[in-house]
Design an enzyme around this catalytic site. Structure first.
Site, short mmCIF file in Angstrom:
data_model
loop_
_atom_site.label_atom_id
_atom_site.label_comp_id
_atom_site.label_asym_id
_atom_site.label_seq_id
_atom_site.Cartn_x
_atom_site.Cartn_y
_atom_site.Cartn_z
NE ARG A 297 -3.71 -2.29 -0.12
CZ ARG A 297 -4.59 -2.33 -1.03
NH1 ARG A 297 -4.99 -1.49 -2.04
NH2 ARG A 297 -5.15 -3.52 -1.14
CG LEU A 298 4.01 2.77 2.55
CD1 LEU A 298 5.34 2.41 3.16
CD2 LEU A 298 3.10 4.12 2.82
#
Ligand code: FMN
Length: 214
Positions: free
Chosen positions: A193-194
Site C-alpha cells: 500500500r505504499l
C-alpha cells in the site's frame, strides 16, 4: 517500531524495497515503451486503450476511451474524426491528457501535453491500411452528431459502399492527432500500500524527474 509494523514489513518486501519505479530509465519515452511492452506481454486486455481528456473554453472536462496507435518521434498518435466533439474541443483548446491503466500490473501512466493534427500523408497511409468496414465507417459516421435512428447510419454506410466500390479514400474529416507531452507520470501500486510515483517534466528544453508522494 510496533510489533504489527515489524510483522507487516517482514511480509511485504516492497515496503522497504519497491522496485518498478526505481528501475525506470531517465528517458520518459523509453520508460513508457518499457511499461507498454510489459502490459502487452502480461496480456493486459486492450493495453493500447487510454482515456483522452479534453477541456473547452467553458472549462468543462470531458473524457473518452480511444486507442493509442503509436509513439512516433516522442509523440502519442491517435486517430479520430476531426469534427467530433473531441476534435472540436481540441481545436478550441489543444491541451489534453492521456491516461493508461493496466490493472493486472497495478500501473497507471498519466500524460499531459499539447495536441495537433498530424501530417495528412501519415493519416493517409494509416487509413489505407485499415479494413474496408472501418474505412466506410469513418465516412458513414458523423461522429458525435445526433443520429435519428440506426437505419440512417446504415443507409450512409451502404451509400459509401456504392460510391467507393474499390479503394476507399481517407475522409478529410478523419485523421490523426499527435500529443506532445510535457508531463508524464508513472504510478506503481504496491502490495504494501505504499505505492510509488515518478513524474517526468519537460522544462527549459530538458526532461527532469522526481518522485511524488503516492
Ligand atoms: C476500447 C475503445 C476504443 C476506442 N477507440 C477509439 C478511437 O481510436 N478513436 C475514436 O475516435 N473513438 C474511439 N472510441 C470511441 C470513443 O470513446 C468515443 O465514443 C468517440 O470517439 C466519440 O467521442 P467524442 O464525442 O468525445 O468525440 C473507442 C471506445 C472504446 C471503448
Amino acid at each position: 517500531m510496533s510489533e504489527w509494523l515489524q510483522a507487516y514489513r517482514e511480509n511485504h518486501a516492497d515496503f522497504d524495497q519497491p522496485s518498478a519505479i526505481g528501475a525506470l530509465p531517465n528517458n520518459p519515452f523509453v520508460a513508457f515503451s518499457e511499461w507498454f511492452d510489459t502490459a502487452v506481454t502480461a496480456k493486459e486486455r486492450e493495453a493500447n486503450a487510454c482515456v483522452l481528456s479534453t477541456c473547452g473554453h467553458d472549462l468543462q472536462a470531458s473524457s473518452r476511451v480511444l486507442y493509442l496507435k503509436e509513439l512516433l518521434d516522442n509523440q502519442f498518435i491517435f486517430y479520430t474524426n476531426y469534427l467530433s466533439q473531441k476534435g472540436q474541443l481540441l481545436d478550441t483548446n489543444p491541451k489534453a491528457s492521456l491516461l493508461f491503466f493496466w490493472p493486472q500490473l497495478m500501473r497507471q501512466v498519466r500524460i499531459e501535453g499539447s495536441v495537433q493534427q498530424i501530417d495528412p500523408a501519415i493519416s493517409d497511409a494509416y487509413f489505407a491500411s485499415r479494413p474496408r468496414e472501418s474505412q466506410l465507417g469513418a465516412w458513414a459516421s458523423q461522429q458525435s452528431e445526433t443520429l435519428s435512428d440506426r437505419a440512417a447510419l446504415i443507409a450512409r454506410f451502404e451509400a459509401f459502399d456504392r460510391q467507393f466500390p474499390d479503394a476507399v479514400p481517407r475522409p478529410p474529416h478523419w485523421g490523426g492527432f499527435a500529443l506532445q507531452p510535457h508531463y508524464m507520470e508513472f504510478w506503481q501500486g504496491q502490495p504494501s500500500r505504499l505505492h510509488e510515483r515518478r513524474v517526468y517534466e519537460f522544462s527549459q528544453n530538458e526532461w527532469t524527474s522526481k518522485l511524488l508522494n503516492p
